[in-house]
Design a protein around this motif. Structure first.
Motif, PDB file in Angstrom:
ATOM      1  N   VAL A  52      12.309  -6.025   3.317  1.00  0.00           N
ATOM      2  CA  VAL A  52      11.982  -4.609   3.493  1.00  0.00           C
ATOM      3  C   VAL A  52      11.356  -4.015   2.244  1.00  0.00           C
ATOM      4  N   ASP A  53      11.655  -4.581   1.098  1.00  0.00           N
ATOM      5  CA  ASP A  53      11.070  -4.074  -0.144  1.00  0.00           C
ATOM      6  C   ASP A  53       9.578  -4.398  -0.267  1.00  0.00           C
ATOM      7  N   ASP A  54       9.085  -5.272   0.589  1.00  0.00           N
ATOM      8  CA  ASP A  54       7.659  -5.609   0.575  1.00  0.00           C
ATOM      9  C   ASP A  54       6.842  -4.645   1.423  1.00  0.00           C
ATOM     10  N   ALA A  55       7.499  -3.798   2.174  1.00  0.00           N
ATOM     11  CA  ALA A  55       6.775  -2.843   3.008  1.00  0.00           C
ATOM     12  C   ALA A  55       5.990  -1.876   2.135  1.00  0.00           C
ATOM     13  N   ALA A  56       4.713  -1.737   2.420  1.00  0.00           N
ATOM     14  CA  ALA A  56       3.831  -0.899   1.604  1.00  0.00           C
ATOM     15  C   ALA A  56       2.446  -0.914   2.216  1.00  0.00           C
ATOM     16  N   THR A  57       1.573  -0.131   1.634  1.00  0.00           N
ATOM     17  CA  THR A  57       0.151  -0.254   1.933  1.00  0.00           C
ATOM     18  C   THR A  57      -0.448  -1.211   0.912  1.00  0.00           C
ATOM     19  N   TYR A  58      -1.083  -2.253   1.400  1.00  0.00           N
ATOM     20  CA  TYR A  58      -1.645  -3.292   0.543  1.00  0.00           C
ATOM     21  C   TYR A  58      -3.147  -3.071   0.400  1.00  0.00           C
ATOM     22  N   TYR A  59      -3.600  -3.136  -0.842  1.00  0.00           N
ATOM     23  CA  TYR A  59      -5.002  -2.920  -1.155  1.00  0.00           C
ATOM     24  C   TYR A  59      -5.606  -4.167  -1.784  1.00  0.00           C
ATOM     25  N   CYS A  60      -6.763  -4.542  -1.301  1.00  0.00           N
ATOM     26  CA  CYS A  60      -7.545  -5.600  -1.922  1.00  0.00           C
ATOM     27  C   CYS A  60      -8.491  -4.970  -2.938  1.00  0.00           C
ATOM     28  N   ALA A  61      -8.726  -5.659  -4.034  1.00  0.00           N
ATOM     29  CA  ALA A  61      -9.593  -5.121  -5.069  1.00  0.00           C
ATOM     30  C   ALA A  61     -10.472  -6.226  -5.644  1.00  0.00           C
ATOM     31  N   ALA A  62     -11.615  -5.830  -6.148  1.00  0.00           N
ATOM     32  CA  ALA A  62     -12.564  -6.787  -6.730  1.00  0.00           C
ATOM     33  C   ALA A  62     -13.164  -6.200  -7.997  1.00  0.00           C
ATOM     34  N   THR A  63     -13.533  -7.083  -8.896  1.00  0.00           N
ATOM     35  CA  THR A  63     -14.200  -6.643 -10.112  1.00  0.00           C
ATOM     36  C   THR A  63     -15.108  -7.746 -10.617  1.00  0.00           C
ATOM     37  N   ALA A  64     -16.207  -7.358 -11.227  1.00  0.00           N
ATOM     38  CA  ALA A  64     -17.103  -8.328 -11.850  1.00  0.00           C
ATOM     39  C   ALA A  64     -16.507  -8.706 -13.200  1.00  0.00           C
ATOM     40  N   PRO A  65     -16.070  -9.933 -13.375  1.00  0.00           N
ATOM     41  CA  PRO A  65     -15.330 -10.273 -14.590  1.00  0.00           C
ATOM     42  C   PRO A  65     -16.234 -10.551 -15.772  1.00  0.00           C
ATOM     43  N   ARG A  66     -15.629 -10.407 -16.935  1.00  0.00           N
ATOM     44  CA  ARG A  66     -16.356 -10.771 -18.146  1.00  0.00           C
ATOM     45  C   ARG A  66     -16.417 -12.297 -18.286  1.00  0.00           C
ATOM     46  N   TYR A  67     -15.327 -12.944 -17.945  1.00  0.00           N
ATOM     47  CA  TYR A  67     -15.259 -14.396 -17.991  1.00  0.00           C
ATOM     48  C   TYR A  67     -14.804 -14.927 -16.647  1.00  0.00           C
ATOM     49  N   THR A  68     -15.336 -16.032 -16.237  1.00  0.00           N
ATOM     50  CA  THR A  68     -15.105 -16.546 -14.895  1.00  0.00           C
ATOM     51  C   THR A  68     -13.666 -16.980 -14.658  1.00  0.00           C
ATOM     52  N   SER A  69     -12.886 -17.235 -15.704  1.00  0.00           N
ATOM     53  CA  SER A  69     -11.522 -17.705 -15.507  1.00  0.00           C
ATOM     54  C   SER A  69     -10.469 -16.641 -15.834  1.00  0.00           C
ATOM     55  N   THR A  70     -10.892 -15.418 -16.026  1.00  0.00           N
ATOM     56  CA  THR A  70      -9.955 -14.349 -16.361  1.00  0.00           C
ATOM     57  C   THR A  70      -9.279 -13.810 -15.112  1.00  0.00           C
ATOM     58  N   VAL A  71      -7.973 -13.574 -15.200  1.00  0.00           N
ATOM     59  CA  VAL A  71      -7.258 -12.881 -14.141  1.00  0.00           C
ATOM     60  C   VAL A  71      -6.894 -11.488 -14.633  1.00  0.00           C
ATOM     61  N   TYR A  72      -6.888 -10.548 -13.724  1.00  0.00           N
ATOM     62  CA  TYR A  72      -6.614  -9.158 -14.049  1.00  0.00           C
ATOM     63  C   TYR A  72      -5.404  -8.691 -13.264  1.00  0.00           C
ATOM     64  N   SER A  73      -4.680  -7.733 -13.836  1.00  0.00           N
ATOM     65  CA  SER A  73      -3.460  -7.276 -13.167  1.00  0.00           C
ATOM     66  C   SER A  73      -3.282  -5.762 -13.193  1.00  0.00           C
ATOM     67  N   ARG A  74      -4.182  -5.043 -13.810  1.00  0.00           N
ATOM     68  CA  ARG A  74      -4.049  -3.578 -13.839  1.00  0.00           C
ATOM     69  C   ARG A  74      -5.056  -2.944 -12.894  1.00  0.00           C
ATOM     70  N   PRO A  75      -4.638  -1.924 -12.177  1.00  0.00           N
ATOM     71  CA  PRO A  75      -5.586  -1.261 -11.260  1.00  0.00           C
ATOM     72  C   PRO A  75      -6.853  -0.799 -11.960  1.00  0.00           C
ATOM     73  N   SER A  76      -6.742  -0.371 -13.210  1.00  0.00           N
ATOM     74  CA  SER A  76      -7.902   0.141 -13.932  1.00  0.00           C
ATOM     75  C   SER A  76      -8.938  -0.933 -14.213  1.00  0.00           C
ATOM     76  N   GLU A  77      -8.548  -2.193 -14.079  1.00  0.00           N
ATOM     77  CA  GLU A  77      -9.479  -3.295 -14.336  1.00  0.00           C
ATOM     78  C   GLU A  77     -10.344  -3.629 -13.126  1.00  0.00           C
ATOM     79  N   PHE A  78     -10.040  -3.034 -11.994  1.00  0.00           N
ATOM     80  CA  PHE A  78     -10.782  -3.312 -10.769  1.00  0.00           C
ATOM     81  C   PHE A  78     -11.665  -2.122 -10.408  1.00  0.00           C
ATOM     82  N   ASN A  79     -12.881  -2.416 -10.044  1.00  0.00           N
ATOM     83  CA  ASN A  79     -13.858  -1.373  -9.765  1.00  0.00           C
ATOM     84  C   ASN A  79     -14.011  -1.059  -8.287  1.00  0.00           C
ATOM     85  N   TYR A  80     -13.666  -2.007  -7.433  1.00  0.00           N
ATOM     86  CA  TYR A  80     -13.942  -1.872  -6.017  1.00  0.00           C
ATOM     87  C   TYR A  80     -12.663  -2.121  -5.219  1.00  0.00           C
ATOM     88  N   TRP A  81     -12.467  -1.274  -4.222  1.00  0.00           N
ATOM     89  CA  TRP A  81     -11.207  -1.287  -3.493  1.00  0.00           C
ATOM     90  C   TRP A  81     -11.427  -1.285  -1.979  1.00  0.00           C
TER      91      TRP A  81
END
Length: 125
Positions: free
Chosen positions: A86-115
């Motif tokens: 039940v704790d997983d219940a939420a609205t889930y959003y997919c996000a995308a961003t053009a990365p600086r490096y191809t192997s970088t992972v991002y975890s902050r909403p501010s790092e993603f440009n497109y939703w």
């Protein structure tokens, strides 16, 4: 203009599974991620994957239950969610961003440009 289109959510019983899909259309290839949000709370990181698909990151609360995967050549990403509670219940959003490096992972909403538009996931106990 980059568009992020994601599948609809749904209702699942606690302990069950659900899969979300997302696609980003645009002139580039993107690092992608999933976030979730409940009413009155900030958007929360769930999982992300690097542009080249080689690196992933997970929130502690979902690690071992959720799996993110991508067909990075097509800018698509899936989130397989198992052992939902039940704790997983939420609205889930997919996000995308053009990365600086191809192997970088991002975890902050501010790092993603497109939703994406969001998908409501309800977990019944």
């Amino acid at each position: 203009q980059v568009q992020v289109t994601q599948s609809v959510g749904g209702l699942v019983q606690a302990g069950g599974s659900l899969r979300l899909s997302c696609a980003a259309s645009g002139p580039s290839t993107y690092a992608m991620g999933w976030f979730r949000q409940t009413l009155g709370k900030e958007r929360e990181f769930v999982a992300s994957i690097s542009e080249n698909g080689r690196r992933t990151a997970y929130a502690d609360s979902v690690r071992g239950r959720f799996t993110i995967s991508s067909d990075n050549g097509r800018n698509t990403v899936d989130l397989q969610m198992n052992s939902l509670d039940v704790d997983d219940a939420a609205t889930y959003y997919c996000a995308a961003t053009a990365p600086r490096y191809t192997s970088t992972v991002y975890s902050r909403p501010s790092e993603f440009n497109y939703w994406g538009q969001g998908a409501q996931i309800t977990v019944a106990s």
